[in-house]
Design a protein around this motif. Structure first.
Motif, short mmCIF file in Angstrom:
data_model
loop_
_atom_site.label_atom_id
_atom_site.label_comp_id
_atom_site.label_asym_id
_atom_site.label_seq_id
_atom_site.Cartn_x
_atom_site.Cartn_y
_atom_site.Cartn_z
N VAL A 25 0.82 -1.21 0.00
CA VAL A 25 0.00 0.00 0.00
C VAL A 25 0.85 1.26 0.00
N ALA A 26 2.12 1.14 0.39
CA ALA A 26 3.00 2.31 0.45
C ALA A 26 3.73 2.56 -0.87
N LEU A 27 3.70 1.60 -1.80
CA LEU A 27 4.50 1.71 -3.02
C LEU A 27 4.19 2.95 -3.86
N SER A 42 7.73 -2.51 -9.18
CA SER A 42 7.69 -3.94 -8.91
C SER A 42 9.04 -4.49 -8.49
N ALA A 43 10.14 -3.79 -8.85
CA ALA A 43 11.47 -4.27 -8.47
C ALA A 43 11.62 -4.38 -6.96
N VAL A 275 -3.30 -10.03 -6.22
CA VAL A 275 -4.31 -9.03 -5.83
C VAL A 275 -3.77 -8.11 -4.74
N LEU A 276 -3.06 -8.68 -3.76
CA LEU A 276 -2.51 -7.86 -2.68
C LEU A 276 -1.53 -6.82 -3.21
N TYR A 277 -0.87 -7.13 -4.34
CA TYR A 277 0.09 -6.17 -4.91
C TYR A 277 -0.61 -5.16 -5.83
N LEU A 278 -1.46 -5.65 -6.74
CA LEU A 278 -2.03 -4.78 -7.77
C LEU A 278 -3.19 -3.93 -7.27
#
Length: 315
Positions: A25-27, A42-43, A275-278
């Motif tokens: 969520v911080a990305l 994504s890296a 899903v948790l990432y995107l």
């Protein structure tokens, strides 16, 4: 003994799992600070996951060679220090490097911790121990996005890493004082070729998959490492099947139950982690959600896991 092993395992596993979801969520905020768009972020996660994938197989050898207590405490220390370093990162490259250190530690924590749990609890008590094992897996994905959203909105993104410091320090202190040792059973020669082939192959393939959306799937900078990575992984399979003491014992895939279970888990975990990432990225970059709201919207995915963790042992 059982209580000490369970406390350290739950704390370490909780910290490692929550770290993945709290960072997601911080990305977008990290990207804005470093001037990087969403596709380049994504890296940060891929570096962490590659290190996990490389060091999980090596964890068994390290646990046998140095003992489970020393291995777990060293991994806890490294994960805590790496979390503090992540909070000091001044560029995306530096942050990715520190995340790789976290991945090295995370790749050692869970497998060796699980080994300690299995050795501490006799067979008749392992169903009860399963509840301890499922606790961090169920709670951490639920807490991570909400806590991460609140920290980013209230303080800064650096705190999604700093929050690991008190958890790691307390778990490390408790482990030093109370954690029993399960001496290693002696380790054969380390499978260096298997380690290099697996690490190089995974890193090259994941690099290609990460950079392809920006550079194009037909770019030589993508096709060359992708082909090289696949060749290394094919060589790794051939080597591990012939090695006397392989780092990854691929012969276990001959067991039908194991093979079927892994084939079923692959798409399930891909969907869950994907899903948790995107999802937070989509909510923040496309729909304009603030970080806390995106965390709250991501939170319900964990409710299914928490429900299943209670139902499955009964079944």
């Amino acid at each position: 003994m059982k209580t000490a092993v369970a406390v350290v395992f739950v704390a370490a596993n909780f910290m490692a799992i929550m770290d993945t979801t709290i960072v997601n969520v911080a990305l977008p905020t990290v990207g804005r600070d470093f001037g990087v768009d969403a596709s380049g972020l994504s890296a940060v996660n891929v570096g962490y996951l590659v290190a996990l994938a490389v060091f999980i197989p090596a964890s068994g050898w390290l646990g046998n060679r140095f003992g489970t207590r020393r291995t777990v405490l060293a991994a806890l220390l490294l994960f805590t220090v790496a979390s503090g370093l992540c909070a000091t990162a001044g560029s995306l490259g530096t942050l990715t490097g520190y995340r790789i250190l976290q991945g090295v530690a995370g790749g050692l924590l869970t497998p060796v911790g699980m080994t300690m749990m299995l050795r501490a609890f006799p067979l008749a008590e392992r169903l009860r121990a399963q509840k301890y094992i499922m606790l961090p897996t169920a709670v951490a994905p639920a807490l991570g996005p909400v806590l991460g959203g609140w920290l980013v909105d209230s303080v800064s993104w650096h705190w999604v890493f700093l929050v690991n410091l008190p958890i790691g320090a307390l778990a490390l202190l408790f482990g030093v004082l109370f954690l029993p040792d399960f001496p290693g059973r002696g380790a054969p020669r380390f499978d260096g070729p298997g380690f290099v082939l697996a690490g190089g192959g995974l890193a090259a393939v994941l690099y290609s998959l990460t950079e392809a959306p920006d550079r194009g799937w037909g770019s030589p900078g993508i096709l060359v490492p992708l082909a090289g990575g696949l060749v290394l992984l094919a060589a790794m399979v051939r080597w591990e099947l012939r090695a006397e003491h392989p780092m990854i014992d691929l012969r276990i895939t001959q067991d039908q139950l194991f093979r079927t279970t892994q084939l079923a888990l692959l798409p399930i975990n891909a969907a869950f982690m994907g899903v948790l990432y995107l999802y937070p990225l989509f909510l923040q970059t496309a729909l304009g959600y603030d970080v806390l709201r995106s965390g709250l919207a991501t939170f319900p995915e964990a409710l299914g896991m928490m429900t299943a963790s209670q139902i499955v042992p009964l079944l």
